[in-house]
Design a protein around this motif. Structure first.
Motif, PDB file in Angstrom:
ATOM      1  N   LEU A 118       0.815  -1.216   0.000  1.00 27.22           N
ATOM      2  CA  LEU A 118       0.000   0.000   0.000  1.00 27.22           C
ATOM      3  C   LEU A 118       0.851   1.269   0.000  1.00 27.22           C
ATOM      4  O   LEU A 118       0.375   2.340  -0.389  1.00 27.22           O
ATOM      5  N   VAL A 119       2.100   1.147   0.517  1.00 21.53           N
ATOM      6  CA  VAL A 119       2.979   2.312   0.601  1.00 21.53           C
ATOM      7  C   VAL A 119       4.361   1.953   0.084  1.00 21.53           C
ATOM      8  O   VAL A 119       4.753   0.785   0.055  1.00 21.53           O
ATOM      9  N   GLU A 147       5.581   7.187  -0.745  1.00 20.65           N
ATOM     10  CA  GLU A 147       4.407   7.266  -1.615  1.00 20.65           C
ATOM     11  C   GLU A 147       3.342   6.322  -1.096  1.00 20.65           C
ATOM     12  O   GLU A 147       3.653   5.221  -0.643  1.00 20.65           O
ATOM     13  N   ALA A 148       2.082   6.740  -1.158  1.00 17.07           N
ATOM     14  CA  ALA A 148       0.951   5.882  -0.788  1.00 17.07           C
ATOM     15  C   ALA A 148       0.135   5.591  -2.040  1.00 17.07           C
ATOM     16  O   ALA A 148      -0.071   6.467  -2.879  1.00 17.07           O
ATOM     17  N   LEU A 149      -0.300   4.335  -2.206  1.00 12.62           N
ATOM     18  CA  LEU A 149      -1.047   3.925  -3.393  1.00 12.62           C
ATOM     19  C   LEU A 149      -2.418   4.592  -3.405  1.00 12.62           C
ATOM     20  O   LEU A 149      -3.142   4.565  -2.416  1.00 12.62           O
ATOM     21  N   GLN A 150      -2.757   5.163  -4.553  1.00 12.56           N
ATOM     22  CA  GLN A 150      -4.052   5.815  -4.724  1.00 12.56           C
ATOM     23  C   GLN A 150      -4.946   4.970  -5.624  1.00 12.56           C
ATOM     24  O   GLN A 150      -4.488   4.381  -6.616  1.00 12.56           O
ATOM     25  N   PHE A 151      -6.217   4.924  -5.291  1.00 10.31           N
ATOM     26  CA  PHE A 151      -7.191   4.165  -6.078  1.00 10.31           C
ATOM     27  C   PHE A 151      -7.226   4.637  -7.533  1.00 10.31           C
ATOM     28  O   PHE A 151      -7.338   3.831  -8.473  1.00 10.31           O
ATOM     29  N   ASN A 152      -7.083   5.948  -7.732  1.00  3.03           N
ATOM     30  CA  ASN A 152      -7.138   6.509  -9.094  1.00  3.03           C
ATOM     31  C   ASN A 152      -6.007   5.988  -9.973  1.00  3.03           C
ATOM     32  O   ASN A 152      -6.162   5.857 -11.190  1.00  3.03           O
ATOM     33  N   GLU A 153      -4.850   5.697  -9.357  1.00  2.45           N
ATOM     34  CA  GLU A 153      -3.725   5.162 -10.141  1.00  2.45           C
ATOM     35  C   GLU A 153      -4.098   3.827 -10.757  1.00  2.45           C
ATOM     36  O   GLU A 153      -3.768   3.533 -11.911  1.00  2.45           O
ATOM     37  N   THR A 156      -6.685   4.347 -13.563  1.00  3.87           N
ATOM     38  CA  THR A 156      -6.045   4.949 -14.729  1.00  3.87           C
ATOM     39  C   THR A 156      -5.308   3.900 -15.557  1.00  3.87           C
ATOM     40  O   THR A 156      -5.400   3.873 -16.791  1.00  3.87           O
ATOM     41  N   GLN A 173     -11.504  -2.146  -4.533  1.00  5.33           N
ATOM     42  CA  GLN A 173     -11.708  -1.346  -3.317  1.00  5.33           C
ATOM     43  C   GLN A 173     -11.597  -2.223  -2.070  1.00  5.33           C
ATOM     44  O   GLN A 173     -10.943  -1.832  -1.085  1.00  5.33           O
ATOM     45  N   LEU A 176      -8.020  -3.005  -1.284  1.00  2.00           N
ATOM     46  CA  LEU A 176      -7.261  -1.878  -0.719  1.00  2.00           C
ATOM     47  C   LEU A 176      -7.585  -1.676   0.759  1.00  2.00           C
ATOM     48  O   LEU A 176      -6.706  -1.311   1.555  1.00  2.00           O
TER      49      LEU A 176
END
Length: 622
Positions: A118-119, A147-153, A156, A173, A176
């Motif tokens: 996650l990070v 860095e933290a993982l973003q759902f939008n990444e 995308t 989701q 995560l």
């Protein structure tokens, strides 16, 4: 001066001796330490790598990277242990997995998401004291986050990959929020449903059997043919309808189209009932038969024309639109033409047999021609007559159109019938003779469709009656004549049965052509020509093949080939030739041939083995 040293002096010397010994020990220790310091060493401290070179005679320092750490020496990455010196530039980095990955199965029907972390944390080198061979390790600093993982990444990347169909966002989701770090399915394609070809099941035996029975204590040698027969109301076949299948798509949205399926068109003639469920039922007793092509089938119940004795000048030639059963012999120069199958219990002497179905002869065949299936159609006089007449009629009508246009341009008038008559007299003179031959064949056809044959007969008779031809012929009548001749020709062609075999006991000086197997069940073949669009099979162990040419589009299976006669025996096949014993002759498979000059036994010839043996290539010698 005293001989003895004073005690004071002795004690002083002792003290000096001890000091000297200590000094020697220290010198020895220093020498030993210097020897150790000859080897090179590596030390890791405060995230840096320190290297000390070896002295003369010492071993060089070495380093090894422990994954996921990678080391580079002077800009070049190395995997195994490496000798280093203080002049080398050593760089390091950690190769870690991406925070997540999205993959697609080989068939593109499933898309997967796998979370790795996650990070993202920084890495540092673990301190290490001086050592000649250092194993460099790195560890993650979990107290710092880069860095933290973003759902939008994730979304995308999925969109960039083009994964659009049936995407399950909730799976991502959930992963995560509650990581399992397992491979998860996030999208599914829709598999196509393949179609199925139409299928035709046949419920009757197509091959004739022979069975001898006693009648009143006497063996009946005439009525031993057992011809396949069905009763009225009996299901003789069943068609399973084709299914076309359904479209599918993969995770990228690409449409998956099932392979096109093939249908079988089934047509029922007058004695057949075709039900909606695909069952095909006989409506009268007789021999069921299938005619047509691979994809267009006609079902019929054939009636039989039975000759209890011989076929000779008394019976005349026989042309029958069904099966012909002869319980005697077929004598010299007689013709049997069947729009079905022919069954002969006796012998065939110098005769011609053509059948759109199969031919079975239980006696000997001498100096005769037998044609079954496709060849039975091609040599059928009704087929040949209508084919020739159709070509002549088409020429006649084309010439008549041209002549009529010329007359109109000259502003003259003439009857269309007169144009036809004049052209037949001057340009296309073969028509009357062709019509008379065809009328003779029609007159000798037994059990034909009287309505259709009478229409054709009346139509073509008009062309050999000049007065009526001039008076009544019109363009429309000419067109109708062409249509009737064409329909008759096509109807005969449709009579061809799918697996029209020729089954014989023996033949001599004869020609056999079958659109199915040729099966020799007894003595064999002598000085004859055989052609099969499928296979030629000698069933009896004592069967012989001498002085003959056999050609097959499939395989040939022979017993004894060649012998005392001087005539050459030739066996040609597309697939293979199997021989029990061969004295001499030629064997050809595909493009390759082998001359047999010495006896061989139990041999199978195939194209690939003959090619490897360097045998004659027919194509290269043409």
């Amino acid at each position: 001066m005293s001989e003895y040293m004073p005690e004071e002096d002795i004690n002083l010397l002792i003290k000096e001796l001890i000091l000297a010994e200590n000094k020697a020990d220290k010198t020895a220790a220093l020498v030993q330490t210097d020897a150790k310091n000859l080897d090179g060493w590596v030390k890791v401290e405060h995230n840096k790598i320190y290297i000390h070179n070896a002295s003369s005679g010492g071993k060089s320092a070495m380093i090894t990277a422990v994954p996921p750490l990678e080391l580079m020496k002077n800009g070049v990455k190395f995997k195994n242990s490496m000798v280093v010196s203080d002049k080398d530039m050593i760089q390091w980095k950690v190769v870690e997995e991406p925070m997540f990955e999205v993959t697609v199965s080989d068939d593109k029907m499933l898309a997967y998401f796998k979370l790795h972390t996650l990070v993202k944390n920084p890495w540092h080198l673990l301190d290490q004291p001086r050592t000649a061979h250092a194993y460099i390790k790195a560890e993650r600093d979990k107290h710092k986050v880069l860095e933290a993982l973003q759902f939008n990444e994730i979304v995308t990347l999925i969109v960039k990959l083009g994964i659009l169909n049936n995407l399950d966002i909730k799976v991502i989701q959930d992963e995560l929020f509650n990581p399992t770090y397992e491979k998860m399915v996030i999208a599914r394609g829709k598999p196509l449903v393949p179609g199925k070809d139409a299928n035709l099941e046949i419920f009757f035996e197509e091959r004739v059997q022979s069975e001898f029975n006693e009648v009143g204590g006497v063996m009946d040698y005439r009525n031993h043919l057992i011809i396949p027969t069905v009763q009225s109301g009996e299901i003789i076949a069943k068609k399973t309808m084709m299914s076309v299948g359904t479209l599918g798509y993969d995770v990228y949205g690409h449409i998956l189209t099932p392979i096109a399926v093939r249908d079988i068109q089934v047509y029922a003639k007058s004695n057949i009932n075709l039900l909606e469920d695909g069952n095909i039922i006989a409506t009268k007793e007789g021999r069921p038969r299938i005619t047509g092509t691979d994809r267009v089938k006609y079902f019929d119940i054939s009636t039989a024309y039975i000759v209890s004795g011989n076929v000779d000048l008394v019976t005349g030639n026989i042309c029958f639109s069904g099966d012909i059963v002869v319980y005697g012999d077929v004598m010299d120069n007689m013709i049997l033409e069947s729009l079905g199958s022919i069954y002969v219990s006796g012998n065939v002497y110098n005769a011609t047999l053509t059948a759109t179905g199969s031919i079975y002869v239980k006696g000997n065949i001498v100096g005769s021609q037998l044609y079954s299936g496709y060849f039975g159609v091609m040599f059928n006089r009704l087929y040949l007559g209508t084919k020739n007449l159709l070509e002549l009629f088409e020429q006649l009508m084309t010439a008549a159109d041209v002549l009529q246009d010329l007359i109109i341009k000259k502003k003259q008038k003439i009857k269309y019938g007169q144009i036809i008559h004049l052209l037949m007299e001057s340009k296309i003179k073969e028509i009357p003779g062709t019509i008379n031959e065809l009328l003779y064949v029609i007159a000798n056809i037994q059990n034909a469709n009287k309505v259709e044959v009478d229409r054709l007969k009346k139509m073509i008779e008009l062309f050999v009656q000049p007065i009526r031809l001039v008076e009544f012929m019109e363009v429309e009548i000419m067109q109708k004549a062409i249509e009737l001749v064409k329909e008759t020709n096509e109807e005969v062609a449709r009579m061809q049965e799918t697996n029209a075999i020729i089954e014989i006991m023996q033949c001599h000086l004869s020609t056999l052509k079958a659109h199915g197997d040729i099966i020799i069940v007894a003595d064999g073949v002598v000085q004859s020509d055989l052609y099969s669009s499928k296979n030629i099979i000698f069933e009896a162990m004592f069967s012989v093949c001498r002085g003959s040419t056999l050609e097959s589009e499939g395989f040939i299976s022979a017993m004894t080939v060649g012998g005392q006669t001087g005539a050459t025996t030739v066996l040609k096949a597309k697939r293979r030739v199997t021989i029990r014993k061969m004295y001499s002759g030629r064997v050809c498979v595909g493009r390759y041939c082998e001359e047999i000059i010495e006896m061989i036994e139990h041999r199978t010839f195939e194209a690939h083995t003959m090619r490897s043996e360097g045998l004659i290539d027919l194509q290269s010698n043409i």
